[in-house]
Design an enzyme around this catalytic site. Structure first.
Site, PDB file in Angstrom:
ATOM      1  N   THR A  44       6.013  -3.462  10.745  1.00  0.00           N
ATOM      2  CA  THR A  44       5.335  -1.936  10.841  1.00  0.00           C
ATOM      3  C   THR A  44       3.689  -1.875  10.933  1.00  0.00           C
ATOM      4  O   THR A  44       3.243  -1.277  11.519  1.00  0.00           O
ATOM      5  CB  THR A  44       5.740  -1.344   9.300  1.00  0.00           C
ATOM      6  N   HIS A  47       3.095  -2.648  14.210  1.00  0.00           N
ATOM      7  CA  HIS A  47       3.251  -1.571  15.154  1.00  0.00           C
ATOM      8  C   HIS A  47       1.916  -0.574  15.135  1.00  0.00           C
ATOM      9  O   HIS A  47       1.432  -0.097  15.924  1.00  0.00           O
ATOM     10  CB  HIS A  47       4.434  -0.786  14.670  1.00  0.00           C
TER      11      HIS A  47
END
Ligand SMILES: [Zn+2]
Ligand SMILES: [Zn+2]
Length: 356
Positions: A44, A47
């Site tokens: 995450t 990202h």
């Protein structure tokens, strides 16, 4: 506590992040202030760092990144009762409302009012972080803080693998990024019969092998459907742990999953995936289930028990330990995929201690 601290900040909308300074956070009556000992890079975070489509919609810079960590409590709010100064804690990163029908029925991990640490709030790529007491997970002392930091993603792996029967079953782990390799380790630790790892990156496939996967398949080199049917007397696997979010990988998994099998999906496809519901789901009588977060706190107790059992081999999972200042190197490793877990240390002394 007063003063300044070092942080990694997502300063603006766009690629990258930067090392910066900000005030040490003040805590509310039900919060604890934690000195971060180790914090690991999550997919995450990558990202967000690379500023993908999801991040553009979700993230509101400027804010401090990071959510997987272990740290020492150095200050507690006046209404805190269960946590003490000196406790070594990690955090459940879903900060939930605690009062809705899901929260009150053991399903807080899917609370509609969830804020995520280090996504919606200032996170753990910092010398200090403030978190609600209710999210603090108290650790035993004397364990490598890097192992404690990775309990959160390890919880994702445990939640996925243990979402149905697993002992004596054949499982395919599809996608062996950090959570996938942890899923391999978990499946071995809880006595799955045979663990098949499927991954396109050779470094990660090799890591899956080190963690005990019995069969390694690179789908760029061979057809996983053909190979798995060969390896399972034409029956297919009992369980698929889907960690890739890749449409083709999901479609292939539906072909090599056994009749009546279970597919637990944690990987996040970036767009809609078309599947043959009639032939691959209904007539095969399989169960497909979405897995999100960790059960609060059932999964955490399972993770703790697994670590304490000594059956879980965490060492090969942590492939890189870096000073927090070198975070760009960490993100570059994530980009290449030639890593397991990358752990950052805000305090060099702690890292040096480990190196000794
Ligand atoms: Zn994470
Ligand atoms: Zn709730």
């Amino acid at each position: 506590m007063e003063g300044q601290m070092k942080v990694i900040i997502k300063a603006e909308a766009g690629e990258g992040a930067e090392l910066s300074e900000m005030k040490i956070p003040q805590i509310g009556p039900k919060d604890v202030l934690v000195k971060v000992l180790a914090t690991s890079i999550c997919g995450t975070d990558y990202h967000i760092y690379s500023w993908d489509e999801w991040s553009k919609k979700r993230i509101k810079p400027p804010y401090v990144m990071g959510h997987e960590f272990a740290g020492e409590v150095i200050e507690i709010g006046k209404d805190v009762t269960a946590i003490k100064v000196g406790d070594i804690i990690s955090a459940e990163t879903h900060i939930v409302c605690g009062v809705c029908d899901l929260c009150t029925t053991g399903n807080a991990h899917i609370c509609k009012d969830t804020a995520i640490l280090g996504v919606d709030t200032n996170g753990t790529y910092a010398e200090y972080v403030a978190i609600p007491e209710s999210n603090a997970w108290k650790n035993p002392k004397g364990i490598d803080p890097a192992y404690l930091a990775v309990q959160e993603p390890l919880g994702n792996a445990v939640h996925t693998v243990m979402a149905g029967e697993i002992i004596g079953k054949t499982i395919a782990v599809v996608g062996c990024g950090p959570i996938g390799i942890m899923a391999v380790a978990v499946a071995k630790a809880v006595s799955a019969a045979k663990v098949i790892a499927i991954e396109v990156n050779e470094y990660r496939l090799d890591l899956a092998g080190k963690l005990g996967a019995d069969i390694l398949i690179n789908p760029l080199e061979e057809d996983p459907v053909k190979r798995i049917l060969e390896e399972t007397n034409g029956l297919g696997v009992d369980v698929v742990a889907e960690m890739s979010g890749n449409a083709l990988a999901i479609q292939q998994a539906l072909k090599y999953i056994k009749l009546g099998g279970r597919m637990s999906l944690l990987g996040i496809p970036t767009k809609e995936v078309s599947i043959d519901l009639a032939n691959d789901v209904v007539f095969k009588g399989i169960t497909m289930q979405g897995i999100v977060g960790r059960k609060m706190y059932d999964t955490w107790f399972q993770v703790k028990g697994l670590i304490e059992s000594g059956n879980l081999n965490l060492e090969p999972i942590i492939t890189h330990r870096l000073p927090m200042e070198d975070f760009k190197e960490g993100f570059e490793l994530m980009k290449q995929g030639n890593c397991g877990k990358v752990v950052l240390y805000p305090n060099n002394e702690i890292l040096d201690n480990f190196r000794k």
